[in-house]
Design an enzyme around this catalytic site. Structure first.
Site, PDB file in Angstrom:
ATOM      1  N   GLY A 290       0.797  -1.225   0.000  1.00 15.31           N
ATOM      2  CA  GLY A 290       0.000   0.000   0.000  1.00 15.31           C
ATOM      3  C   GLY A 290       0.822   1.263   0.000  1.00 15.31           C
ATOM      4  N   GLU A 316      -4.360  -1.399   7.341  1.00 17.09           N
ATOM      5  CA  GLU A 316      -5.602  -1.919   6.760  1.00 17.09           C
ATOM      6  C   GLU A 316      -6.119  -1.030   5.636  1.00 17.09           C
ATOM      7  OE1 GLU A 316     -10.046  -3.320   8.252  1.00 17.09           O
ATOM      8  OE2 GLU A 316      -9.013  -1.682   9.269  1.00 17.09           O
ATOM      9  N   ALA A 363       9.110  -4.100  -0.409  1.00 18.36           N
ATOM     10  CA  ALA A 363       9.056  -2.634  -0.367  1.00 18.36           C
ATOM     11  C   ALA A 363       8.658  -2.117   0.999  1.00 18.36           C
ATOM     12  CB  ALA A 363       8.069  -2.124  -1.423  1.00 18.36           C
ATOM     13  N   LYS A 367      10.608   4.845   6.008  1.00 18.29           N
ATOM     14  CA  LYS A 367      11.538   5.545   5.110  1.00 18.29           C
ATOM     15  C   LYS A 367      11.748   7.015   5.446  1.00 18.29           C
ATOM     16  CE  LYS A 367       7.967   6.823   1.769  1.00 18.29           C
ATOM     17  NZ  LYS A 367       7.540   6.775   0.358  1.00 18.29           N
ATOM     18  N   LYS A 409      20.227   6.439   0.535  1.00 11.12           N
ATOM     19  CA  LYS A 409      20.608   6.819   1.897  1.00 11.12           C
ATOM     20  C   LYS A 409      21.363   5.699   2.610  1.00 11.12           C
ATOM     21  CE  LYS A 409      16.813  10.093   2.289  1.00 11.12           C
ATOM     22  NZ  LYS A 409      16.514  10.037   0.858  1.00 11.12           N
ATOM     23  N   ASN A 447      15.267   9.670  -4.388  1.00 11.67           N
ATOM     24  CA  ASN A 447      13.913  10.115  -4.109  1.00 11.67           C
ATOM     25  C   ASN A 447      13.007   9.914  -5.321  1.00 11.67           C
ATOM     26  OD1 ASN A 447      14.310  11.741  -1.393  1.00 11.67           O
ATOM     27  ND2 ASN A 447      16.016  12.261  -2.723  1.00 11.67           N
ATOM     28  N   SER A 451       6.002  10.804  -3.884  1.00 20.95           N
ATOM     29  CA  SER A 451       5.820   9.807  -2.830  1.00 20.95           C
ATOM     30  C   SER A 451       5.410  10.513  -1.542  1.00 20.95           C
ATOM     31  CB  SER A 451       7.114   9.016  -2.606  1.00 20.95           C
ATOM     32  OG  SER A 451       8.136   9.861  -2.132  1.00 20.95           O
ATOM     33  N   THR A 472      15.443  22.746   4.397  1.00 26.60           N
ATOM     34  CA  THR A 472      16.344  22.664   5.543  1.00 26.60           C
ATOM     35  C   THR A 472      17.654  23.405   5.335  1.00 26.60           C
ATOM     36  OG1 THR A 472      17.199  20.550   4.720  1.00 26.60           O
ATOM     37  CG2 THR A 472      15.362  20.472   6.287  1.00 26.60           C
TER      38      THR A 472
END
Length: 629
Positions: A290, A316, A363, A367, A409, A447, A451, A472
C-alpha cells in the site's frame, strides 16, 4: 429580448428557427426574381404571387429531415454548410418541378439559380450570425481567462477550437518555435516567435500560457519551461499524446505543469522480456503493497499477466485502497490481500507456502528520515530485522527471487534509516554468500517524485497556502525519479540479477532543492520574496538540517560500478560481511532492541555498518531518549 429568447426551451427555439426560415425563403425567392428583372416588376407575375409563399411548405420538411434544426447554435461548425447546401439544392429542385407543373411561363428560369444562391446566403448566414451572437452573449455572461497557446501544431489548433467553444479560457495568440509558422493566422489568432512572449503577454494581458505540445520529449518540455519560468505566468499543459489517443482525456482538459516536466528526462522504454521474466504466470508477492513504491509496483505487475498477486501490508486502509484499485485495473488477475507484519516469520511463511509465491518484491520499510531518527529501535526492527525475517521466510518457502527496494541513503549513511537499509542489504548479501537457493537482488535509488512525505507535494501545499516554502538548507541537493519509472526499473533489475547483486539506478543529475522551490513558485505565476524582490509573493525559509540529514546523497559506497545491458541500470561492486560475523552483530542488536536499549542499539548499528557516520546530534538525542525508544 434576445437573451430572453435564448432562455426558451429547446422546442421553442426550434419553432423560432422554423419561423425565421419561413420568412427568409420567400424573401430569397422575391430577391432573386427582382434581381433577375433588373429591379423592375413584371405584371405577368401578379397572377402567380402565391409561388413566393409556398416554398416553406416543402423546404421546411426537407430541413427537418436533414437535421438542420437539431444542431445547437452555439456549437455549429463548418459541416452546417454542407447540410444547408444539400437542403437548399433539394428545395430548388422541388421549386423547379412546381413551376413546370403549374405552367408558370412568366417566371424567369435563371432566377431559380439566383434563388439557390440567396437561400444559401440567407439560411447559412443566419445560422452563423446567430452563433456569433450567442457566443458573444455567453462570453459576456461568463468572462473567460485570456491565454496564449504555446504550440501552433495540430494539438494547438485543436486546443484553440475547443477553448473557443468553452467558457473558461479565451485564446488570444499562438507562440511556436517553427519560424515557418510565424506571422500566420489561424481563426484570427496570429503566431508569434517565443522571443516576443514578454511583449505579447503585456499587449494581450494574458493570464496564463497553455502548452500544447503533447508529443515532444520530456527534455524539450524542460527547456521550454526553463525559458518561461522568468515570465511569472501560470502555465498549464495539454495531456500527453498517449492519453489523448487512448481517450482517457480530451484535448481541452488542461493540467497543471507537473514537476516531472521541469526535472524530467526522456524515459528509456522498458524491455518487455525483463518486465515479464519474474511476473508472467507467476505468483508474485509485494510487501508494503500500500506504500508509494509498493502500490506502483502492484500496478505495473498486474499489467504482465501474473498468475496471482499477494498484497502484504500492515495498514488496513492502505491494503484496502490498493486492492480496490487493482480490482478496477485488472479484474482478471487473482488478488490476495493479506494483513501482516514483515517481522512475523510464521505469518510470512504460511502465506508464501499457501499461495506458492515465486517472486517477492520487498518494499515494506520505514523511510522518513526524521521519523526513524526519533524512533531508532522501531526503524531497526522494521527495516533491518523485517527484511531479514522476510528473506528467511522466502528461503524456507522456496521462493525463487527476492528483490529488496533499497535507497541511496544506505550509502555512507548519516542517519538511522539509511543505516538500517544498508544492514538489510548486508543481510541479503550474507544469505547469498551462504549459497541460498533463493536469488537475492537489491535495487538502490534516490527520491521519487510524489511519494508520501516528499518535498514536491509539500511545496505545492505551501505555495497554495501563500507560503513560506520551507527547506532545511540552501545547498541541499537530491536525486529525483518518477514513481512509475522507478518501479519499472526495479522490476527489470530484479530480472537481471544473478544473486547478491546491488543494482544502482541512473538517477540523472542531482537537483538543488532551493532551485526546485523557486521554479515551482515561478511556474505558479508568483514571485519569490527575497532581498532582491521584497514585494514578492512567496518567501523561501531555511529551517536547518534535520537530525541525520545529508546535504547531498550518493548512490555508491566505493568506486566499483559495472554497466549492464540496460542504460539506466548499473551493478555496484561493494563489500559484504561474512555470515558468522554478521550473525553475531544481528544477535546483539536484536537483544538491544528487545530491551528497548536505544543507545546500545545505536552503537551496535554503527559497528555493523562500518561507514555509518552518524551526526553528533543524532547520537546525543538517542542517549537522552534511551528509555523512550
Amino acid at each position: 429580448m434576445l437573451e430572453k429568447m435564448l432562455s426558451f426551451s429547446r422546442h421553442h427555439k426550434m419553432a423560432l428557427l422554423m419561423l425565421l426560415d419561413a420568412l427568409l425563403l420567400p424573401l430569397a425567392l422575391w430577391s432573386a426574381v427582382v434581381l433577375r428583372l433588373g429591379g423592375n416588376w413584371d405584371p405577368k407575375l401578379n397572377a402567380w404571387l402565391w409561388i413566393f409563399a409556398v416554398p416553406p411548405l416543402w423546404v421546411l420538411p426537407i430541413f427537418i429531415k436533414l437535421g438542420l434544426y437539431r444542431a445547437v447554435l452555439k456549437f455549429l461548425d463548418d459541416r452546417i454548410v454542407y447540410t444547408v447546401f444539400v437542403a437548399v439544392s433539394l428545395s430548388v429542385l422541388v421549386l423547379m418541378a412546381v413551376i413546370l407543373m403549374a405552367g408558370i411561363s412568366a417566371f424567369p428560369r435563371t432566377s431559380i439559380i439566383i434563388f439557390w444562391m440567396f437561400a444559401m446566403a440567407y439560411i447559412g448566414g443566419s445560422r452563423f450570425l446567430l452563433r456569433g451572437v450567442v457566443r458573444r452573449l455567453d462570453a459576456r455572461d461568463a468572462p473567460r481567462v485570456p491565454v496564449v497557446i504555446y504550440g501552433a501544431g495540430r494539438a494547438g489548433l485543436q486546443l484553440m477550437a475547443a477553448l473557443q467553444e468553452g467558457r473558461e479560457y479565451r485564446p488570444l495568440a499562438f507562440v511556436d518555435d517553427n519560424e515557418q509558422l510565424w506571422r500566420r493566422t489561424f481563426r484570427g489568432l496570429s503566431v508569434h516567435a517565443p522571443a516576443s512572449l514578454p511583449q505579447l503577454l503585456a499587449d494581450t494581458e494574458a493570464k496564463a500560457i497553455l502548452l500544447a505540445m503533447p508529443s515532444v520529449s520530456r527534455g524539450r518540455h524542460r527547456q521550454i519551461l526553463e525559458q518561461l519560468e522568468n515570465l511569472h505566468v501560470p502555465i498549464k499543459r495539454l495531456p500527453g499524446m498517449a492519453d489523448l489517443v487512448s481517450g482517457e482525456v480530451r484535448v481541452e482538459e488542461l493540467r497543471e505543469v507537473e514537476i516531472e516536466d521541469v526535472l524530467g528526462r526522456d524515459q528509456v522504454p522498458p524491455r518487455a522480456a525483463l518486465l515479464a521474466a519474474n511476473l508472467r504466470q507467476r505468483t508474485v508477492m509485494v510487501t508494503g503493497a500500500g506504500g508509494s513504491i509498493g502500490s506502483e509496483l502492484c500496478r505495473q505487475i498486474v499489467q504482465h499477466q501474473p498468475l496471482r498477486i499477494v498484497l502484504f501490508e500492515l495498514t488496513e486502509f492502505a491494503l484496502y485502497a490498493i486492492d480496490q484499485e487493482l480490482a478496477r485495473l485488472a479484474p482478471q488477475i487473482e488478488r490476495v490481500p493479506v494483513l501482516g507484519s514483515v517481522t512475523d516469520h510464521a505469518r510470512l511463511l504460511s502465506v508464501m507456502r499457501a499461495f506458492a509465491v515465486e517472486t517477492v518484491y520487498h518494499a515494506a520499510a520505514y523511510k522518513h528520515v526524521p521519523m526513524v531518527e526519533h524512533n531508532p529501535v522501531a526503524g531497526i526492527i522494521n527495516n533491518a530485522f523485517g527484511t531479514d525475517t522476510c528473506a528467511q521466510a522466502a528461503e524456507d518457502a522456496g521462493v525463487a527471487t527476492f528483490v529488496l527496494i533499497s535507497t541511496d541513503k544506505a550509502v555512507r549513511p548519516t542517519n538511522v534509516m539509511g543505516a538500517t537499509k544498508r544492514l538489510a542489504e548486508l543481510s541479503l548479501q550474507a544469505r547469498h554468500a551462504a549459497a541460498s537457493r533463493t536469488r537475492f537482488v537489491m535495487v538502490r535509488f534516490g527520491n521519487v517524485l510524489g511519494s508520501s512525505g516528499s518535498v514536491v507535494p509539500l511545496f505545492k501545499q505551501q505555495i497554495a497556502a501563500g507560503g513560506p516554502v520551507t527547506l532545511t538548507h540552501p545547498d541541499i541537493t537530491r536525486y529525483f525519479m518518477t514513481i512509475p519509472e522507478a518501479a519499472q526499473l526495479v522490476i527489470q533489475a530484479g530480472a537481471m540479477g544473478e544473486g547478491g547483486d546491488v543494482f544502482v539506478l541512473d538517477m540523472g543529475e542531482p537537483v538543488r532543492i532551493i532551485d526546485l522551490a523557486r521554479r515551482m513558485i515561478h511556474l505558479s505565476g508568483l514571485e519569490v520574496r527575497d532581498e532582491a524582490h521584497p514585494h514578492g509573493d512567496i518567501a523561501i525559509r531555511c529551517t536547518g538540517l534535520r537530525p541525520g540529514e545529508k546535504l547531498y546523497e550518493e548512490l555508491l559506497i566505493g568506486d566499483g560500478v559495472l554497466a549492464t545491458d540496460h542504460p539506466r541500470i548499473l551493478r555496484a561492486q561493494e563489500y559484504h560481511l561474512p555470515a558468522a560475523e554478521l550473525a553475531q552483530h544481528m544477535a546483539a542488536l536484536r537483544e538491544a532492541c528487545a530491551a528497548l536499549d536505544a543507545a546500545r542499539a545505536f552503537s551496535l548499528l554503527q559497528q555493523v555498518v562500518h561507514e555509518f557516520n552518524a551526526a553528533p546530534h543524532s547520537a546525543d538525542w538517542v542517549l537522552c531518549r534511551n528509555q523512550t525508544a
